[in-house]
Design a protein around this motif. Structure first.
Motif, short mmCIF file in Angstrom:
data_model
loop_
_atom_site.label_atom_id
_atom_site.label_comp_id
_atom_site.label_asym_id
_atom_site.label_seq_id
_atom_site.Cartn_x
_atom_site.Cartn_y
_atom_site.Cartn_z
N THR A 21 64.24 29.84 -103.60
CA THR A 21 65.63 29.09 -103.58
C THR A 21 66.81 30.24 -104.08
OG1 THR A 21 64.67 27.09 -103.93
CG2 THR A 21 67.04 27.09 -104.21
N ALA A 65 71.25 31.01 -103.70
CA ALA A 65 72.58 30.54 -103.49
C ALA A 65 73.00 30.64 -101.86
CB ALA A 65 73.63 31.15 -104.42
N PRO A 66 73.40 30.11 -101.01
CA PRO A 66 73.46 30.44 -99.70
C PRO A 66 74.64 31.29 -99.53
CG PRO A 66 74.06 28.16 -100.02
CD PRO A 66 73.58 28.46 -101.22
N SER A 91 63.34 33.34 -98.25
CA SER A 91 64.59 32.65 -98.85
C SER A 91 64.59 31.33 -98.16
CB SER A 91 65.81 33.55 -99.02
OG SER A 91 66.51 33.53 -97.42
N THR A 92 65.20 30.23 -98.88
CA THR A 92 65.46 28.92 -98.80
C THR A 92 66.61 28.41 -99.15
OG1 THR A 92 64.56 26.82 -98.12
CG2 THR A 92 64.04 27.79 -100.23
N TYR A 93 67.53 27.58 -98.59
CA TYR A 93 68.66 27.25 -98.97
C TYR A 93 69.19 26.02 -97.92
CZ TYR A 93 70.49 30.46 -95.57
OH TYR A 93 70.62 31.28 -94.37
N LYS A 140 68.99 26.43 -93.70
CA LYS A 140 68.49 27.77 -93.53
C LYS A 140 67.80 27.82 -92.10
CE LYS A 140 65.62 31.31 -94.23
NZ LYS A 140 66.38 32.86 -94.47
#
Length: 334
Positions: A268, A270-271, A288-290, A293
């Motif tokens: 996770t 911060a986008p 990565s993920t947000y 995404k």
């Protein structure tokens, strides 16, 4: 002890572009990858696969894209540590110390994790005796497209890999049978449209809604693939080759123990910065993920730019940074 500005973990597309973006920020990089070559999944799994959504390239092979990224990164003199995996990271004063399984120790001011799917392997369909056909007539990736010329090919799956390879191999195969458990495909709409056009031309046969049920053949060579509907109706497809494209199994390995916020095997971030919960550590690309995404290579490139700019301002907060476009700035020397 090696000292550098940034350690990049992963040498796939996002990792290679991280070298360039960090270089444009005046940051020196060392790159660690468990494979013995650069390129990640693009090189290991589908070097000849055509990619259609890279800006300025109507189509580019995966290995062609990697070569261009390598050339783009070359002016910044990256140091590659291949055939090595990171086993630990630990804070040292205001920096991070990265240690690999071969004893390489690198102290860096920041880390960009571009590890793709982590350690990866194919999702193998649960078919009896499938291992005896693997490497001879069952393949989970296409490394040499021409190897399948004149073959009767069964492709199973509904994503981009399955659809893209059906389109590409239809140019050289004796026949293409496309097996999917439902009529709708998850691939890019334009690719699905192209596939359907080839279906109308008789170059691809859709076999839906079916799923793989069994294999027939001798000494590792397929003769038939058995498929089945959910209510038990069987169909036999003539096949020299089976290409099951059901995605990858992900294994984060030691990365899962580094104190990062992990959500379903993804990190996770911060986008707006790509920073993780650990200050100075960023994650980009598929790992990565947000919210919102998109797992696209081109989105990974954008994430890299955000991470590099944030990292540069974090490392040199007292230095006024005058942003310039590459068209006016050129390639700065390191």
């Amino acid at each position: 002890m090696i000292h550098t500005d940034v350690v990049i973990i992963g040498a796939g597309p996002a990792g290679l572009f991280s070298i360039f973006q960090c270089g444009m920020m005046g940051l020196k990089t060392h790159v660690v990858d468990a494979l013995d070559f650069i390129g990640g999944q693009c090189t290991a799994l589908y070097p000849e696969k055509p990619i259609y959504d890279i800006p300025a390239y109507p189509a580019v092979s995966a290995e062609g894209l990697i070569e261009q990224l390598r050339l783009q990164a070359e002016p910044f003199n990256p140091v590659y540590h291949l055939s090595q995996s990171v086993v630990s990271i630990e804070p040292i004063d205001t920096q991070w110390q990265v240690t690999t399984n071969k004893g390489t120790v690198i102290q860096a001011k920041g880390i960009i994790i571009a590890a793709g799917a982590g350690a990866f392997g194919p999702n193998r369909p649960p078919l009896d005796d499938i291992q005896s056909f693997e490497g001879t007539s069952v393949f989970y990736a296409v490394h040499q497209r021409q190897r399948f010329a004149g073959k009767h090919i069964v492709i199973a799956g509904g994503g981009d890999s399955a659809v893209d390879w059906a389109i590409s191999l239809s140019e050289i195969a004796a026949s293409i049978s496309m097996v999917h458990r439902r009529a709708n495909f998850r691939a890019a709409p334009e690719s699905v449209s192209r596939m359907n056009a080839l279906v109308d031309e008789g170059k691809i046969t859709l076999v839906t809604p079916y799923q793989l049920s069994g294999l027939k053949g001798d000494n590792g060579q397929l003769t038939d693939v058995i498929v089945e509907t959910l209510d038990g109706q069987l169909k036999t497809l003539t096949a020299d080759v089976l290409l099951p494209f059901f995605g990858l199994q992900m294994d984060l390995g030691p990365l899962a123990d580094w104190g990062l916020n992990i959500d379903n095997k993804h990190i996770t971030v911060a986008p707006h910065t790509m920073e993780t919960n650990l200050s100075g550590i960023f994650a980009v690309g598929d790992i990565s993920t947000y919210p919102g995404k998109l797992k696209l290579i081109l989105c990974g490139f954008s994430e890299v730019a955000m991470a590099a700019h944030t990292l540069r301002s974090r490392l040199f907060p007292e230095t006024v940074f005058h942003f310039e476009y590459s068209t006016t700035k050129g390639i700065p020397p390191l």
